[in-house]
Scaffold this motif. Sequence first.
Motif: not given
Length: 258
Positions: A45-66, A74-75
């Motif tokens: 996904l390239r487009h997101w709607v989230v409750e908290n952007a900081r939390t979402a980025r932290a989760v997506l970093k973990r996704v990216n590791a897998v 950043q994009q």
Amino acid sequence: MKGHLLLIPSPLDFGTGGTGEAGGAAVPDIRQVLPMGALEAAAGLRHWVVENARTARAVLKRVNAVVPLAVPLQQLQIAELPRPPKGRAAQPAADLRPLLQPALQGHDIGLMSEAGMPAVADPGAALVAAAHGLDIAVRPLPGPSALLLALAASGLDGQRFAFNGYLPVDAAERAARIRELEGLSRRAVQAQLVIETPYRNEPLLAALLSTLQGSTRLSVSCGLTLAGGWTRSDTVARWRAQPRTLPADVPAVFVFQA
């Protein structure tokens, strides 16, 4: 063609990034709590709607590791759900259609909440409703729901239950609400689920133990999916005889049935 709104589950450890600890318990590998299909969908996904952007980025970093993200973190286009003003009278519902504009242009959008399944005990439900109003297909992906995990672990009625959200903070109002729910539980033969902000875990437990009848069964699930997570299900009388302290920094779900 319109894109889809994908409901992307997130871990129940509040997106600590997988490098630290949550309430003293090591954060599990994200593959232990989210299916690979959900990880792959999130990564694309390239487009997101989230409750908290900081939390979402932290989760997506973990996704990216897998599963590597389709574009660098950043994009990504990450928009936050509007938060209702505190301490004011009810406000008109916000217009969420602008957040869904990418889907109207043919792009899939991911919806992510702070923890667990989006739109369940979560403000994301309003975005889901808005998507249906615009004929945008909604696709939920499997993942953890603290409410259902706690109910399953409680041993209480899994066929007749109700989620009641947060109880009043005022002690008298909270006690009255607990008695009301206990009576409803007895009449309807129904388990009652409630939650609280972690730093109020202990006051809520104390209120439940002082208000509920001794024969009522109470289950508390704390730190679900974390290495040190636990569930205790017992009568209120036995809880009083053998109390247990709850952490002030780990989410808990409370289930009781008369």
